[in-house]
Design a protein around this motif. Structure first.
Motif, PDB file in Angstrom:
ATOM      1  N   SER A 311       5.672  -0.758 -10.726  1.00  0.00           N
ATOM      2  CA  SER A 311       5.349  -1.847 -11.635  1.00  0.00           C
ATOM      3  C   SER A 311       4.776  -3.029 -10.865  1.00  0.00           C
ATOM      4  O   SER A 311       4.905  -3.125  -9.636  1.00  0.00           O
ATOM      5  N   VAL A 312       4.170  -3.954 -11.611  1.00  0.00           N
ATOM      6  CA  VAL A 312       3.659  -5.172 -10.983  1.00  0.00           C
ATOM      7  C   VAL A 312       4.804  -6.024 -10.446  1.00  0.00           C
ATOM      8  O   VAL A 312       4.590  -6.947  -9.654  1.00  0.00           O
ATOM      9  N   LEU A 313       6.045  -5.711 -10.851  1.00  0.00           N
ATOM     10  CA  LEU A 313       7.225  -6.413 -10.345  1.00  0.00           C
ATOM     11  C   LEU A 313       7.789  -5.726  -9.112  1.00  0.00           C
ATOM     12  O   LEU A 313       8.877  -6.071  -8.640  1.00  0.00           O
ATOM     13  N   LYS A 314       7.051  -4.715  -8.595  1.00  0.00           N
ATOM     14  CA  LYS A 314       7.452  -3.957  -7.407  1.00  0.00           C
ATOM     15  C   LYS A 314       8.718  -3.142  -7.652  1.00  0.00           C
ATOM     16  O   LYS A 314       9.491  -2.882  -6.732  1.00  0.00           O
ATOM     17  N   PHE A 436       3.858  -0.271 -20.368  1.00  0.00           N
ATOM     18  CA  PHE A 436       2.966  -0.176 -19.215  1.00  0.00           C
ATOM     19  C   PHE A 436       3.500  -1.014 -18.055  1.00  0.00           C
ATOM     20  O   PHE A 436       3.519  -2.249 -18.111  1.00  0.00           O
ATOM     21  N   LEU A 437       3.901  -0.333 -16.985  1.00  0.00           N
ATOM     22  CA  LEU A 437       4.373  -1.022 -15.785  1.00  0.00           C
ATOM     23  C   LEU A 437       3.247  -1.785 -15.102  1.00  0.00           C
ATOM     24  O   LEU A 437       3.495  -2.681 -14.300  1.00  0.00           O
ATOM     25  N   SER A 438       2.012  -1.421 -15.414  1.00  0.00           N
ATOM     26  CA  SER A 438       0.859  -2.078 -14.810  1.00  0.00           C
ATOM     27  C   SER A 438       0.551  -3.426 -15.461  1.00  0.00           C
ATOM     28  O   SER A 438      -0.318  -4.167 -14.979  1.00  0.00           O
ATOM     29  N   LEU A 439       1.246  -3.774 -16.550  1.00  0.00           N
ATOM     30  CA  LEU A 439       1.049  -5.054 -17.226  1.00  0.00           C
ATOM     31  C   LEU A 439       2.329  -5.878 -17.074  1.00  0.00           C
ATOM     32  O   LEU A 439       3.426  -5.405 -17.378  1.00  0.00           O
ATOM     33  N   SER A 443       6.130  -4.921 -18.269  1.00  0.00           N
ATOM     34  CA  SER A 443       7.051  -4.653 -17.173  1.00  0.00           C
ATOM     35  C   SER A 443       8.291  -5.528 -17.244  1.00  0.00           C
ATOM     36  O   SER A 443       9.416  -5.082 -16.982  1.00  0.00           O
ATOM     37  N   LYS A 444       8.116  -6.793 -17.617  1.00  0.00           N
ATOM     38  CA  LYS A 444       9.262  -7.705 -17.746  1.00  0.00           C
ATOM     39  C   LYS A 444      10.224  -7.221 -18.819  1.00  0.00           C
ATOM     40  O   LYS A 444      11.445  -7.313 -18.675  1.00  0.00           O
ATOM     41  N   LEU A 446      10.598  -4.021 -19.826  1.00  0.00           N
ATOM     42  CA  LEU A 446      11.218  -2.758 -19.440  1.00  0.00           C
ATOM     43  C   LEU A 446      12.317  -2.935 -18.407  1.00  0.00           C
ATOM     44  O   LEU A 446      13.253  -2.125 -18.343  1.00  0.00           O
ATOM     45  N   PHE A 447      12.236  -3.978 -17.579  1.00  0.00           N
ATOM     46  CA  PHE A 447      13.256  -4.188 -16.557  1.00  0.00           C
ATOM     47  C   PHE A 447      14.224  -5.318 -16.909  1.00  0.00           C
ATOM     48  O   PHE A 447      14.992  -5.778 -16.062  1.00  0.00           O
ATOM     49  N   ASP A 448      14.199  -5.759 -18.159  1.00  0.00           N
ATOM     50  CA  ASP A 448      15.169  -6.735 -18.644  1.00  0.00           C
ATOM     51  C   ASP A 448      16.397  -5.995 -19.168  1.00  0.00           C
ATOM     52  O   ASP A 448      16.279  -5.091 -19.999  1.00  0.00           O
ATOM     53  N   ASP A 449      17.580  -6.380 -18.698  1.00  0.00           N
ATOM     54  CA  ASP A 449      18.784  -5.635 -19.048  1.00  0.00           C
ATOM     55  C   ASP A 449      19.062  -5.669 -20.546  1.00  0.00           C
ATOM     56  O   ASP A 449      19.440  -4.644 -21.150  1.00  0.00           O
ATOM     57  N   ALA A 450      18.897  -6.822 -21.168  1.00  0.00           N
ATOM     58  CA  ALA A 450      19.134  -6.923 -22.611  1.00  0.00           C
ATOM     59  C   ALA A 450      18.162  -6.042 -23.385  1.00  0.00           C
ATOM     60  O   ALA A 450      18.542  -5.376 -24.365  1.00  0.00           O
ATOM     61  N   ALA A 451      16.896  -6.026 -22.955  1.00  0.00           N
ATOM     62  CA  ALA A 451      15.906  -5.182 -23.624  1.00  0.00           C
ATOM     63  C   ALA A 451      16.232  -3.707 -23.420  1.00  0.00           C
ATOM     64  O   ALA A 451      16.078  -2.886 -24.338  1.00  0.00           O
ATOM     65  N   GLN A 452      16.685  -3.341 -22.225  1.00  0.00           N
ATOM     66  CA  GLN A 452      17.057  -1.952 -21.981  1.00  0.00           C
ATOM     67  C   GLN A 452      18.216  -1.528 -22.882  1.00  0.00           C
ATOM     68  O   GLN A 452      18.228  -0.409 -23.407  1.00  0.00           O
TER      69      GLN A 452
END
Length: 470
Positions: A311-314, A436-439, A443-444, A446-452
Motif C-alpha cells: 500500500s501507499v502506507l507501506k 485499492f492499496l494504491s490509493l 488504503s487508510k 482498509l488499515f483502520d481498525d474500526a473500519a476493519q
C-alpha cells in the motif's frame, strides 16, 4: 495480390494430389510458413480424406507454446488467446475447455506428432494458398491486433516486480534461463501503453538494481511484431527463485532465495489416455445444508513469502487479508450453525492448490477469499466481488452488498473472472477486492481498525443472510 482460397478448398485440392495413384512421392507438397520453407521430420499425409501435418514445426514457427504429456499422449497448444488439447488417436479435442469433435485423429509417425491441418488452421485463424505449378502450400498467419497493454513495470526495492496491464494480457509459461540466470515472461498479443511505448523508442528499457542479493536489473521490450509479443526479463542471481501471483490488472513476481520457494504439490497423473470432460456444475440458488451446520472456509490471500501488493502506507496486502479473516473468525466463534475453517491463521503461504485442496477436504459449503486491490499510477477506488461458476453468483451478490456497507467505498460491481481459487473449488466461492492499496484514501480505510471491524461484521452478516440464519 495473393488470392487466398478457403481452407476447405485447399484441403480438397491437396487431397486430390495425394490421392493420385503412383504419384505419391511427387504429390507431397512443400510447406511454407509466412514465406519460410518448413522442413518437417515427417511428410504430410492424407488420413480419412484430411491432411495431417507435423504440429511442432508449425506451432513453434508461429511462436505458440507446445507441451507434450507422454502419460496421456496429449499435446497442448497455446497461442496466448486459445488453448487446444489434442490426444493421439482421439477425435475429441478440447478448445478453451470445450469439447470439439474432429474428423481426423492426431497420429504419431516415426516419433513426430501429426495433426489435422484444417482443424488447427480454423482454431488459430491461419490462411492458405495453394500453388499448383510448384506444388507449394503457403500458410500465412494474419497479423493480430494486441489484446492487452502493459502499463507499468516496477520494482519495490526489496524483491517484488509488478507488471501492470490493461485488457487481456497473459504470459506464457515462465522461462528460467541460465548463463547468466534470468527469468523471462513473454506476453503474446500484448503491446505497451503510450507512455511506455515512447520510452521503448530506442529498443528496450533497462533499470539497474544495486546492492540487492536477488536481482541485478530488469528490462522490457517488444520481443516480436508478428504477432506482437511483449517481453519482461529479470536478471537475477544464481540462487534466486520466485513466486508469481496474479491480481486484478497485475502480475507480481516475488523473488527469494531458491531454498525458500514454497513447493507446488504434485498433481496425480490421469491414468486414462482420454481427454477429460469437466461435468457441468448444477446451478443451485439455495445454500447447501449439511446437518444444519455450514462449513465456511475463510481464505486470507497471499501470506509469508508472498506479501501481495504494497500500500501507499507501506503496509502489505497480506496483513489486511489476515486481519479481516481473523476478525470474522472471532465473530463467528459462537455461531452454532457455522463452522469456520481458515486456510491460514498466521503469516504463512499456502499455495493456491493447497487452498483449493483444503476447501475440498473439509467439504466446505462456502469459500471466501479476501484480498485488496492495487493499480499503480491510477486513481482507481472502490470494492469488487468476483465469482466464476454459476453456483457462486447468488453468493457474490449477497456478499458484495455487505462488503460495500463495510468499506463504504465506491461500488465497482460483481464481476466474473477465472481466478484459480474460485474456479477450481466446487462449492459456492467468491473473491473479494475490498479496496485499492494504491490509493491513499482507500488504503487508510482498509488499515483502520474500526473500519476493519465494520467490514468483518458486515461480511459475517452476509454469510448469515446467504444461509438464512438469524
Amino acid at each position: 495480390m495473393k488470392k487466398f482460397v478457403t481452407i476447405l478448398l485447399f484441403m480438397s485440392v491437396l487431397f486430390t494430389m495425394f490421392a493420385s495413384v503412383g504419384q505419391a512421392a511427387e504429390a507431397v507438397p512443400r510447406l511454407y510458413l509466412n514465406g519460410l520453407l518448413l522442413q518437417p521430420d515427417a511428410n504430410p499425409q492424407i488420413v480419412n480424406q484430411s491432411t495431417v501435418v507435423p504440429i511442432r514445426v508449425i506451432t513453434e514457427g508461429l511462436g505458440f507454446q507446445v507441451e507434450w504429456d507422454n502419460a496421456t499422449k496429449t499435446v497442448t497448444i497455446n497461442d496466448g488467446s486459445n488453448v487446444i488439447k489434442l490426444t493421439i488417436n482421439n477425435n475429441a479435442a478440447l478448445v478453451n475447455d470445450q469439447v470439439v469433435q474432429m474428423e481426423t485423429k492426431p497420429i504419431i509417425v516415426k516419433g513426430t506428432t501429426l495433426v489435422p491441418l484444417r482443424f488447427v488452421g480454423e482454431q488459430f485463424g491461419l490462411e492458405f494458398e495453394w500453388k499448383a505449378d510448384t506444388k507449394e502450400v503457403h500458410i500465412v498467419q494474419p497479423p493480430k491486433q494486441p489484446t492487452g497493454w502493459i502499463t507499468g513495470v516496477s520494482f519495490d526495492g526489496i524483491g517484488g516486480i509488478s507488471v501492470n496491464y490493461e485488457g487481456a494480457a497473459k504470459p506464457n509459461k515462465v522461462q528460467v534461463l541460465d548463463n547468466p540466470k534470468r527469468i523471462v515472461l513473454d506476453f503474446p498479443n500484448t503491446s505497451y501503453s503510450s507512455n511506455l511505448a515512447t520510452e521503448l523508442a530506442s529498443g528496450q528499457v533497462k533499470a539497474e538494481v544495486t546492492d540487492n542479493p536477488l536481482i541485478t536489473s530488469y528490462r522490457y521490450s517488444i520481443f516480436s511484431n508478428t504477432p506482437t509479443v511483449a517481453r519482461v526479463v529479470l536478471d537475477v542471481n544464481a540462487d534466486t527463485g520466485y513466486v508469481m501471483t496474479e491480481g486484478v490488472g497485475e502480475y507480481r513476481i516475488d523473488l527469494m532465495p531458491s531454498g525458500e520457494v514454497p513447493p507446488e504439490p504434485e498433481t496425480p497423473a490421469d491414468p486414462e489416455p482420454e481427454l477429460p470432460v469437466e461435468p457441468e456444475v448444477p446451478v443451485d440458488p439455495q445454500p447447501p445444508v449439511t446437518d444444519n451446520v455450514y462449513d465456511v472456509v475463510l481464505d486470507a490471500g497471499h501470506g509469508g513469502s508472498d506479501p501481495g501488493a504494497q500500500s501507499v502506507l507501506k503496509r502489505w496486502e497480506k496483513e489486511f487479508n489476515l486481519s479481516i479473516a481473523l476478525k470474522m473468525q472471532a465473530l463467528m466463534a459462537n455461531e452454532k450453525s457455522i463452522k469456520v475453517h481458515m486456510t491460514r491463521t498466521s503469516d504463512t503461504y499456502p499455495t493456491l492448490l493447497e487452498r483449493i485442496a483444503f476447501a475440498e477436504n473439509v467439504k466446505a459449503d462456502m469459500f471466501i477469499s479476501i484480498h485488496a486491490n492495487s493499480l499503480k499510477g491510477s486513481s482507481a477506488t472502490g470494492s469488487e466481488t468476483y465469482y466464476y461458476r454459476e453456483n457462486s453468483k447468488s453468493l457474490a451478490e449477497v456478499i458484495h452488498k455487505h462488503l460495500l456497507a463495510g468499506t463504504q467505498l465506491k461500488d465497482r460491481g460483481v464481476k466474473k473472472e477465472a481466478f484459480k481459487v474460485i474456479k477450481e473449488t466446487t462449492m459456492p466461492a467468491v473473491l473479494l477486492e475490498a479496496g485499492f492499496l494504491s490509493l491513499a484514501a482507500d488504503s487508510k480505510v482498509l488499515f483502520d481498525d474500526a473500519a476493519q471491524n465494520r467490514i468483518a461484521a458486515e461480511l459475517v452478516a452476509g454469510i448469515k443472510e446467504y444461509f438464512k440464519l438469524k
